[in-house]
Design an enzyme around this catalytic site. Structure first.
Site, PDB file in Angstrom:
ATOM      1  N   HIS A 135     -12.662   2.274  -6.970  1.00  0.00           N
ATOM      2  CA  HIS A 135     -11.756   3.168  -7.685  1.00  0.00           C
ATOM      3  C   HIS A 135     -10.352   3.082  -7.098  1.00  0.00           C
ATOM      4  O   HIS A 135     -10.171   2.931  -5.886  1.00  0.00           O
ATOM      5  CB  HIS A 135     -12.265   4.613  -7.608  1.00  0.00           C
ATOM      6  CG  HIS A 135     -11.745   5.482  -8.698  1.00  0.00           C
ATOM      7  ND1 HIS A 135     -10.513   6.088  -8.648  1.00  0.00           N
ATOM      8  CD2 HIS A 135     -12.290   5.828  -9.895  1.00  0.00           C
ATOM      9  CE1 HIS A 135     -10.321   6.789  -9.752  1.00  0.00           C
ATOM     10  NE2 HIS A 135     -11.387   6.650 -10.529  1.00  0.00           N
ATOM     11  N   HIS A 136      -9.359   3.170  -7.982  1.00  0.00           N
ATOM     12  CA  HIS A 136      -7.966   3.039  -7.543  1.00  0.00           C
ATOM     13  C   HIS A 136      -7.541   4.200  -6.647  1.00  0.00           C
ATOM     14  O   HIS A 136      -6.534   4.110  -5.942  1.00  0.00           O
ATOM     15  CB  HIS A 136      -7.036   2.956  -8.764  1.00  0.00           C
ATOM     16  CG  HIS A 136      -5.822   2.109  -8.535  1.00  0.00           C
ATOM     17  ND1 HIS A 136      -5.179   2.046  -7.325  1.00  0.00           N
ATOM     18  CD2 HIS A 136      -5.124   1.291  -9.357  1.00  0.00           C
ATOM     19  CE1 HIS A 136      -4.136   1.231  -7.414  1.00  0.00           C
ATOM     20  NE2 HIS A 136      -4.084   0.760  -8.647  1.00  0.00           N
ATOM     21  N   SER A 137      -8.295   5.294  -6.665  1.00  0.00           N
ATOM     22  CA  SER A 137      -7.983   6.394  -5.751  1.00  0.00           C
ATOM     23  C   SER A 137      -8.353   6.036  -4.312  1.00  0.00           C
ATOM     24  O   SER A 137      -7.857   6.637  -3.364  1.00  0.00           O
ATOM     25  CB  SER A 137      -8.724   7.671  -6.164  1.00  0.00           C
ATOM     26  OG  SER A 137     -10.131   7.452  -6.191  1.00  0.00           O
TER      27      SER A 137
END
Length: 464
Positions: A135-137
């Site tokens: 995930h880009h988070s």
């Protein structure tokens, strides 16, 4: 959780999974047994202690005052996150890319740490594939690349390399994970925080903003774009993805750059420009004005913190006019070179903090617009993102298996249905094209157009 990471969770929905991915291809070592892939899977599954990054799970509720926060997953199940798969016959690259397209379409479960890895066999040429998504988070593309490199080696005989998610001592691994923990996606936020202080950089932000806005209003290259035309890519997307990938010898691109007095990054952009132009003409959808791409650039600290398109940390962004309205490939390359040069010079006149702040401002519409569901109502700030991520310069091995290619998968969003990311690896430049399956039909045709455009650029530069 910092607001930048939380923004990727808030923006995510079924149509917009917010994870980045990577596909690596490996050749088995000579004399590998029939169950070689199974042995590798079992070896990578034998993890005594997980690295903290791979145990982070997002949560929010009363205890977090409704805000997203990171917690450690105390019921972690590695079998869920790391999977052994096989392709259906005939096991061509086509079947592999189709599988990756489907895997990249599904959201990561938020009740678990936000990552998956799939070890894939069944290719008829005997190669093995590894598809991962995070995930880009958690990480951005560059951080994910560094994590992968931290468990690779240039020694084909080394067989004790641990899995990427295994905790282990070592400066190389610790540095890679520290950089991943502090994702480069959060750098613009740090710049904004710092700018709140009473510093010379902060004092210069208003003047830098005025200059940037003035350039944007004049339709000049800058950190902001106000003149991107609407295209078939700038529309509402679905959750289904299509992924296409191919690599070309990097020496071919360098030869064009040398003959034309342009950079490697300029040639990459020119390949994309020509391919997109041909694709849009095929669909009778080429706008009269040229498309605009957001291009991440690095900062070269050795040159007074000026911007560089040749690699480094992607902490700045230039809005590049792709010249898709121009018929001649040489003219497109020259236009892109001039646009990039002007943009980098504009960033070069700012301090590093001001560059990050301006880039954050330039990127804001691409995040805020889908969050507020304003796509189709306001003009797109730019038409697509084209990223060039520096990768390993030497051939890499994973427990004796030679990596033959590494292809990035990225994030289409509402209002921006196509994303092109490429990375260098040894002697190749590997392109990964990720698009909405419905909004970008027959996306794989872009690979043919990229190949044709490379040939056209070679001919125009006199190196064919």
């Amino acid at each position: 959780m910092d607001p930048t990471s939380a923004a990727f969770l808030y923006a995510e929905n079924r149509q917009m999974p917010m994870h980045v991915g990577g596909l690596q291809l490996f050749e088995k070592p000579e004399g590998a047994p029939r169950d070689y892939v199974r042995q590798i899977y079992e070896q990578m599954s034998e993890v005594e202690e997980m690295a903290p990054l791979f145990l982070k799970r997002p949560t929010r509720g009363i205890t977090t005052a409704g805000q997203w926060a990171w917690t450690q997953d105390d019921a972690f199940d590695l079998e869920y996150h790391f999977r052994h798969s096989a392709l259906p016959k005939p096991g061509r690259v086509r079947e592999l890319l189709e599988l990756c397209s489907r895997l990249h379409s599904t959201r990561l479960a938020r009740e678990r740490p936000l990552w998956e890895a799939h070890l894939i066999e069944g290719m008829r040429d005997g190669r093995v594939a590894l598809y991962t998504k995070m995930h880009h988070s958690l990480v951005d593309g560059i951080s994910a690349m560094r994590l992968l490199q931290s468990v690779m080696t240039t020694d084909p005989d080394k067989r004790d390399m641990p899995a990427m998610w295994a905790a282990r001592p070592g400066k190389k691994t610790e540095k890679a994970r520290d950089e991943a923990e502090h994702s480069l996606a959060a750098v613009p936020l740090d710049a904004m925080r710092t700018a709140l202080g009473i510093t010379a950089d902060a004092a210069g932000l208003p003047a830098a903003l005025v200059k940037t806005l003035r350039s944007g209003l004049k339709n000049e290259t800058s950190a902001l774009s106000l003149y991107a035309p609407r295209t078939m890519f700038n529309t509402t997307i679905t959750g289904s993805r299509r992924f296409a990938a191919q690599g070309w010898p990097i020496e071919r691109l360098r030869a064009i750059g040398k003959a034309s007095g342009t950079t490697l990054n300029d040639v990459v952009l020119a390949m994309c420009s020509g391919a997109i132009r041909t694709y849009l003409i095929e669909h009778d959808a080429l706008p009269d004005s040229g498309l605009v791409s957001m291009v991440p650039v690095g900062l070269n600290a050795k040159q007074s913190q000026s911007a560089s398109g040749e690699g480094g940390n992607a902490v700045g962004a230039v809005m590049v006019k792709l010249g898709t309205e121009l018929h001649d490939p040489a003219d497109r390359l020259a236009a892109i070179h001039g646009s990039m040069k002007t943009g980098k010079e504009a960033l070069g006149s700012m301090t590093q903090l001001q560059i990050m702040a301006m880039s954050a401002l330039g990127m804001a519409p691409s995040i805020v617009t889908p969050m507020l569901r304003l796509h189709g109502i306001i003009r797109p700030p730019f038409n697509l993102i084209i990223s060039n991520v520096p990768g390993p310069r030497s051939v890499q091995y994973l427990n004796g298996a030679r990596m033959t290619g590494t292809y990035p998968l990225s994030i289409p969003i509402n209002g921006m249905a196509l994303n092109i990311t490429c990375n260098s690896y040894a002697d190749d430049m590997d392109f990964g094209l990720t698009g909405c399956r419905r909004s970008v039909p027959h996306l794989q045709r872009l690979l043919t157009h990229l190949d044709d455009e490379l040939g056209a650029l070679e001919k125009a530069a006199g190196v064919a």
